[in-house]
Motif scaffolding. Structure first.
Motif, PDB file in Angstrom:
ATOM      1  N   PRO A 126       0.809  -1.229   0.000  1.00 47.16           N
ATOM      2  CA  PRO A 126       0.000   0.000   0.000  1.00 47.16           C
ATOM      3  C   PRO A 126       0.846   1.285   0.000  1.00 47.16           C
ATOM      4  O   PRO A 126       0.341   2.361  -0.285  1.00 47.16           O
ATOM      5  CB  PRO A 126      -0.837  -0.116   1.275  1.00 47.16           C
ATOM      6  CG  PRO A 126      -0.167  -1.143   2.103  1.00 47.16           C
ATOM      7  CD  PRO A 126       0.651  -2.017   1.205  1.00 47.16           C
ATOM      8  N   GLU A 127       2.128   1.152   0.316  1.00 45.69           N
ATOM      9  CA  GLU A 127       3.034   2.316   0.344  1.00 45.69           C
ATOM     10  C   GLU A 127       3.543   2.668  -1.070  1.00 45.69           C
ATOM     11  O   GLU A 127       4.187   3.695  -1.272  1.00 45.69           O
ATOM     12  CB  GLU A 127       4.279   2.009   1.191  1.00 45.69           C
ATOM     13  CG  GLU A 127       3.992   1.591   2.625  1.00 45.69           C
ATOM     14  CD  GLU A 127       3.538   2.777   3.457  1.00 45.69           C
ATOM     15  OE1 GLU A 127       4.284   3.751   3.520  1.00 45.69           O
ATOM     16  OE2 GLU A 127       2.413   2.708   4.012  1.00 45.69           O
ATOM     17  N   ALA A 128       3.266   1.788  -2.033  1.00 45.44           N
ATOM     18  CA  ALA A 128       3.795   2.002  -3.390  1.00 45.44           C
ATOM     19  C   ALA A 128       3.281   3.315  -3.971  1.00 45.44           C
ATOM     20  O   ALA A 128       2.121   3.675  -3.794  1.00 45.44           O
ATOM     21  CB  ALA A 128       3.384   0.837  -4.283  1.00 45.44           C
ATOM     22  N   LYS A 129       4.176   4.046  -4.627  1.00 50.00           N
ATOM     23  CA  LYS A 129       3.791   5.353  -5.184  1.00 50.00           C
ATOM     24  C   LYS A 129       3.827   5.313  -6.716  1.00 50.00           C
ATOM     25  O   LYS A 129       4.709   4.698  -7.310  1.00 50.00           O
ATOM     26  CB  LYS A 129       4.762   6.431  -4.695  1.00 50.00           C
ATOM     27  CG  LYS A 129       4.651   6.667  -3.210  1.00 50.00           C
ATOM     28  CD  LYS A 129       5.172   8.034  -2.801  1.00 50.00           C
ATOM     29  CE  LYS A 129       4.804   8.331  -1.361  1.00 50.00           C
ATOM     30  NZ  LYS A 129       4.940   7.201  -0.448  1.00 50.00           N
ATOM     31  N   LEU A 130       2.857   6.035  -7.314  1.00 55.84           N
ATOM     32  CA  LEU A 130       2.791   6.105  -8.773  1.00 55.84           C
ATOM     33  C   LEU A 130       3.967   6.944  -9.300  1.00 55.84           C
ATOM     34  O   LEU A 130       4.270   8.007  -8.761  1.00 55.84           O
ATOM     35  CB  LEU A 130       1.464   6.746  -9.189  1.00 55.84           C
ATOM     36  CG  LEU A 130       1.159   6.764 -10.685  1.00 55.84           C
ATOM     37  CD1 LEU A 130       0.903   5.358 -11.213  1.00 55.84           C
ATOM     38  CD2 LEU A 130      -0.054   7.640 -10.979  1.00 55.84           C
ATOM     39  N   ILE A 131       4.615   6.448 -10.337  1.00 59.39           N
ATOM     40  CA  ILE A 131       5.725   7.190 -10.953  1.00 59.39           C
ATOM     41  C   ILE A 131       5.172   7.908 -12.189  1.00 59.39           C
ATOM     42  O   ILE A 131       4.554   7.273 -13.040  1.00 59.39           O
ATOM     43  CB  ILE A 131       6.872   6.236 -11.381  1.00 59.39           C
ATOM     44  CG1 ILE A 131       7.294   5.342 -10.207  1.00 59.39           C
ATOM     45  CG2 ILE A 131       8.055   7.003 -11.926  1.00 59.39           C
ATOM     46  CD1 ILE A 131       8.291   4.245 -10.594  1.00 59.39           C
ATOM     47  N   ASP A 132       5.382   9.228 -12.266  1.00 58.36           N
ATOM     48  CA  ASP A 132       4.830   9.997 -13.400  1.00 58.36           C
ATOM     49  C   ASP A 132       5.540   9.680 -14.707  1.00 58.36           C
ATOM     50  O   ASP A 132       4.910   9.549 -15.750  1.00 58.36           O
ATOM     51  CB  ASP A 132       4.959  11.511 -13.141  1.00 58.36           C
ATOM     52  CG  ASP A 132       4.087  11.940 -11.985  1.00 58.36           C
ATOM     53  OD1 ASP A 132       3.048  11.276 -11.784  1.00 58.36           O
ATOM     54  OD2 ASP A 132       4.436  12.908 -11.285  1.00 58.36           O
ATOM     55  N   ILE A 133       6.884   9.614 -14.628  1.00 55.35           N
ATOM     56  CA  ILE A 133       7.664   9.399 -15.860  1.00 55.35           C
ATOM     57  C   ILE A 133       8.686   8.287 -15.634  1.00 55.35           C
ATOM     58  O   ILE A 133       9.410   8.291 -14.631  1.00 55.35           O
ATOM     59  CB  ILE A 133       8.394  10.694 -16.285  1.00 55.35           C
ATOM     60  CG1 ILE A 133       7.364  11.781 -16.626  1.00 55.35           C
ATOM     61  CG2 ILE A 133       9.317  10.443 -17.485  1.00 55.35           C
ATOM     62  CD1 ILE A 133       7.933  13.149 -16.881  1.00 55.35           C
TER      63      ILE A 133
END
Ligand code: IP8
Length: 262
Positions: free
Chosen positions: A190-197
């Motif tokens: 749940p700590e995973a973060k979306l990477i924009d690029i």
């Protein structure tokens, strides 16, 4: 021209034990696709229509004895028939929404060599586009020149990479069942973060086959294909097909949350 990949996990119930359509998603996605306003090619994944058979029959694995060869012949027949049926269902739904969709069977004109596309004449696809149609292709089971395997699976992801280069696509949109690429698997962490690029220098913790129902490599496989495309100068974006409105925004050229690969 845009190439839109619709993930098999959005169109089908991917972990079902038999080929099963996700009727609600299919209807909504086809409706959203109808908002397109430029030339478009659609490539859809196989979901439970392809991966169950591909895995069961070991398509793409080294062929053992004569019986194994016969088993894999049956596997190729069943896999091709099943994904062709899915394509028919998708194309019919697109017609219902007013999209001039033309189903094109990849295994009828594509041969791989060691699981990579070796023969694929895209002229007919181009001609359909030029005439205002929306060609709809899909991940399929094909003949392979390698005598040890003889058959292979081409994922929709390999297809979009190939078609994007050949048809000189302006944009590639890859819709799946996650918002994009995360720092870790968001379904587990749940700590995973979306990477924009994402670029080839981005460090990712993805394993190639984190999705056990997927014989073509899950998210790791997708990123590999899209990074190759980026090397050719074609940017792509991963978006979530399960978020209502995303595909509509993407095909009509508007901004959508997701990960850009460049
Ligand atoms: O769902 C796989 O295509 P994908 C094709 O795009 C088959 O990975 C036949 C399993």
């Amino acid at each position: 021209m845009i190439i839109l990949k619709i993930g098999g996990s959005a169109l089908t119930i991917k972990d079902a034990d038999k080929p099963t359509i996700d009727e609600v998603n299919l209807d909504r996605i086809a409706q959203e696709v109808s908002a397109y306003n430029e030339d478009m090619v659609i490539v859809h994944g196989a979901g439970s229509y392809g991966h169950i058979y591909a895995k069961k029959f070991g398509i793409g694995d080294v062929i053992g004895n004569v019986n194994d060869h016969l088993y894999k012949l049956e596997g190729l027949c069943r896999t091709q028939a099943s994904v062709q049926l899915l394509n028919y269902i998708v194309v019919e739904k697109l017609h219902e929404k007013g999209v001039p969709a033309i189903g094109i069977k990849p295994s009828s004109f594509i041969v791989t060599d060691n699981k990579r596309i070796a023969v694929c004449d895209t002229k007919i696809i181009k001609q359909y586009i030029d005439n205002g149609f929306v060609p709809v292709l899909y991940g399929d089971a094909v003949l392979d020149y390698n005598d040890y395997i003889k058959f292979a699976i081409i994922s929709g992801d390999q297809l979009i990479t190939y078609l994007a280069k050949e048809l000189k696509a302006d944009r590639v949109i890859l819709s799946s069942d996650v918002d994009g690429i995360y720092t870790d698997n968001p379904k587990i962490n749940p700590e995973a973060k979306l990477i924009d690029i994402v670029t080839k220098d981005t460090k990712l913790t993805l394993t190639e086959n984190e999705d056990q129902a997927d014989v073509t490599g899950g998210m790791g496989g997708k990123i590999k294909e899209l990074l190759q495309l980026a090397e050719e100068g074609i940017e792509s974006q991963i978006i979530n097909a399960e978020t209502p409105g995303n595909i509509k925004l993407a095909v009509s050229g508007q901004e959508v949350k997701g990960t850009i690969i460049k």
